[in-house]
Design a protein around this motif. Structure first.
Motif, PDB file in Angstrom:
ATOM      1  N   LEU A 246      -3.485   1.513  11.945  1.00 53.86           N
ATOM      2  CA  LEU A 246      -3.487   0.432  10.974  1.00 53.86           C
ATOM      3  C   LEU A 246      -3.363  -0.910  11.693  1.00 53.86           C
ATOM      4  O   LEU A 246      -2.840  -0.989  12.814  1.00 53.86           O
ATOM      5  CB  LEU A 246      -2.345   0.615   9.980  1.00 53.86           C
TER       6      LEU A 246
ATOM      7  N   SER B 133      -1.640   7.362  13.337  1.00 62.08           N
ATOM      8  CA  SER B 133      -1.283   7.119  11.951  1.00 62.08           C
ATOM      9  C   SER B 133      -1.186   8.439  11.196  1.00 62.08           C
ATOM     10  O   SER B 133      -1.839   9.429  11.557  1.00 62.08           O
ATOM     11  CB  SER B 133      -2.334   6.234  11.273  1.00 62.08           C
TER      12      SER B 133
ATOM     13  N   GLU C 185      -7.306  -1.916   3.217  1.00 64.94           N
ATOM     14  CA  GLU C 185      -7.087  -3.314   3.560  1.00 64.94           C
ATOM     15  C   GLU C 185      -6.233  -3.503   4.807  1.00 64.94           C
ATOM     16  O   GLU C 185      -6.294  -4.548   5.450  1.00 64.94           O
ATOM     17  CB  GLU C 185      -6.441  -4.037   2.375  1.00 64.94           C
ATOM     18  N   ARG C 186      -5.417  -2.501   5.171  1.00 69.16           N
ATOM     19  CA  ARG C 186      -4.580  -2.611   6.363  1.00 69.16           C
ATOM     20  C   ARG C 186      -5.260  -2.000   7.581  1.00 69.16           C
ATOM     21  O   ARG C 186      -4.656  -1.902   8.652  1.00 69.16           O
ATOM     22  CB  ARG C 186      -3.230  -1.916   6.135  1.00 69.16           C
TER      23      ARG C 186
ATOM     24  N   ARG D  45      -7.603  -1.002  10.841  1.00 68.88           N
ATOM     25  CA  ARG D  45      -8.070  -1.612  12.092  1.00 68.88           C
ATOM     26  C   ARG D  45      -9.368  -0.895  12.466  1.00 68.88           C
ATOM     27  O   ARG D  45      -9.473   0.323  12.367  1.00 68.88           O
ATOM     28  CB  ARG D  45      -7.025  -1.427  13.189  1.00 68.88           C
TER      29      ARG D  45
ATOM     30  N   HIS E  41       6.711  -1.710  11.622  1.00 63.60           N
ATOM     31  CA  HIS E  41       6.721  -2.437  10.346  1.00 63.60           C
ATOM     32  C   HIS E  41       7.264  -3.853  10.537  1.00 63.60           C
ATOM     33  O   HIS E  41       8.104  -4.333   9.770  1.00 63.60           O
ATOM     34  CB  HIS E  41       7.575  -1.699   9.312  1.00 63.60           C
TER      35      HIS E  41
ATOM     36  N   ASP F 242      -1.422  -3.416  11.285  1.00 69.66           N
ATOM     37  CA  ASP F 242      -0.108  -4.021  11.505  1.00 69.66           C
ATOM     38  C   ASP F 242       0.735  -3.263  12.525  1.00 69.66           C
ATOM     39  O   ASP F 242       1.929  -3.498  12.652  1.00 69.66           O
ATOM     40  CB  ASP F 242       0.657  -4.137  10.185  1.00 69.66           C
ATOM     41  N   LYS F 243       0.110  -2.357  13.265  1.00 70.85           N
ATOM     42  CA  LYS F 243       0.826  -1.595  14.285  1.00 70.85           C
ATOM     43  C   LYS F 243       0.537  -2.164  15.684  1.00 70.85           C
ATOM     44  O   LYS F 243      -0.475  -2.819  15.902  1.00 70.85           O
ATOM     45  CB  LYS F 243       0.424  -0.114  14.241  1.00 70.85           C
TER      46      LYS F 243
END
Length: 448
Positions: free
Chosen positions: A342, A417, A369-370, A372, A174, A344-345
């Motif tokens: 995701l 995830s 939206e997040r 990948r 995060h 952001d990871k």
């Protein structure tokens, strides 16, 4: 005329997802004000409260705390996030998932309170947390076990003062919200500690900021490898720690438990759960502890379903643990990875940690939206020289493709995830219907 409230859980969840301008909005001012309006801060939530924070290991620690407490005859309430398949998984009352009616009553209580005065906007997670706390407060249990959602200090769960604070691990995750400075991340997670109340540290490698925070608060520290230890790596391991003490000072003689079963979950987390429960004024009984550790179940953590191993690990620290567990249990065939993450990871870090034990990869796209894409993951894999077998439009489609490719001695690791595992679990039942869930916890990590 006021807007009619939803009449189903799905409708409530859809409403909550759309209600706040951002999905994650760290800070306690708004949620604490609504909690005050609800009366949640005017009385204890439970006989004892244990709050668990950390980058990895929170879920397994909470699951073992719940199992241990129930084996000792305590009534319990457990709040966790996120869920895998059903939102109801987030709140467990005496070992059972809360029903829709209990969850909706909690949401309605939050809605009334946030509008009782100057309206206050809350996120999906904040409403869920307050609703769960309201449901718990209707029938206060002997022990409430609360898992922090993100960080610690500013997480909505932290409006409740714990009697025992647990920090499992600290690693990067995060980053958009917590940054990449491990010392700062440690301070955020240690923010669940309270002055004069015991803090249990469940890792040998926590940043110095965690202990520094405890020292500033005057919270007695009980650290793995110091105040409590474990000996052994599997079946028959031993725990030595601090016995229950109503003052929380740790002055009682050391407690010792031997010949404990392997719960199929990280033993450091099992040892941490034992110490936290002991500091919550529970006198540990060896037979009850053995029963709990032998029977604990946690979907999505090294969960074997025939040839499939499912784990929600989504950062390099968790991936390293998975690689070690798979390496310790080699199989005769190939080890394949169904990976969906995701955006952001740290995908590169996860791939690097898993690569030594993976023979072929099936990247899959996630929705939202997040998300990948499978193509992006595939590019990262091929840049490392890894074998990309197929690019799937979703984890479910990846399952369908893999079922046609697996040999009898192959196995598949599904990870990346909660969303990945949550989609694969029900799909396995329909696509690979002949494969039965392995319900023997001790054999979850045995290669099929």
């Amino acid at each position: 005329m006021s807007e009619a409230l939803p009449t189903t859980l799905d409708a409530w969840l859809a409403r909550l997802e759309a209600a706040h301008p951002v999905g994650i909005d760290l800070g306690l001012e708004r949620v604490a004000e609504v909690a005050r309006r609800m009366g949640l801060l005017a009385r204890p939530l439970a006989g004892r409260v244990i709050t668990v924070a950390g980058t990895n290991g929170k879920g397994s620690t909470v699951a073992m705390l719940e199992a241990l407490a129930r084996a000792h005859g305590l009534t319990t309430a457990t709040y966790t996030s996120p869920h895998l398949v059903r939102y109801n998984e987030r709140l467990r009352l005496d070992g059972e998932e809360a029903d829709d009616a209990a969850l909706m009553a909690g949401f309605e209580a939050v809605e009334q309170a946030r509008l009782a005065g100057e309206p206050i906007s809350l996120t999906y997670f904040e409403v869920g947390t307050l609703g769960a706390q309201w449901a718990i407060s209707r029938r206060p249990p002997d022990l409430a076990i609360l898992e922090v959602g993100l960080g610690g200090r500013l997480d909505a769960v932290n409006i409740i003062d714990p009697d025992v604070a647990v920090v499992t691990t600290v690693a990067q995750d995060h980053a958009a919200f917590l940054g990449t400075d491990l010392e700062q991340i440690g301070r955020e997670k240690a923010g669940i500690m309270r002055a004069g109340r015991p803090a249990v540290l469940g890792s040998h490698t926590l940043p110095a900021s965690v202990r520094e925070t405890a020292a500033k608060l005057g919270a007695p520290v009980h650290a793995l490898g110091e105040a409590f230890t474990r000996e052994g790596e599997a079946e028959g391991w031993c725990w030595r720690g601090v016995g229950s003490d109503p003052r929380g000072s740790g002055s009682d003689p050391a407690a010792f438990l031997s010949d404990l079963p392997d719960p199929g979950l990280p033993l450091d987390n099992a040892a941490t759960a034992l110490q936290a429960l002991s500091l919550a004024d529970v006198t540990l009984e060896v037979d009850a502890c053995r029963q709990a550790l032998a029977s604990v179940r946690l979907p999505g953590r090294m969960q074997w379903w025939g040839q499939w191993c499912l784990d929600v690990g989504h950062n390099p620290h968790a991936a390293s643990y998975l690689a070690k567990r798979l390496q310790a249990r080699p199989c005769r065939g190939r080890t394949l990875a169904l990976l969906a993450m995701l955006g952001d990871k740290d995908a590169d870090g996860v791939i690097a940690a898993l690569a030594p034990v993976i023979d072929g990869w099936v990247p899959a796209s996630l929705a939202g939206e997040r998300a990948r894409s499978a193509d992006e993951l595939a590019e990262r894999l091929t840049a490392r020289g890894e074998s990309v077998m197929h690019r799937a439009t979703s984890p479910g489609e990846a399952v369908e493709w893999l079922v046609t490719q697996l040999g009898e001695e192959d196995r598949v690791l599904v990870c990346g995830s909660f969303l990945t595992v949550g989609e694969v679990l029900p799909r396995l039942a329909s696509v690979a219907g002949s494969v039965q869930t392995d319900t023997d916890q001790s054999s979850r990590e045995v290669a099929p």
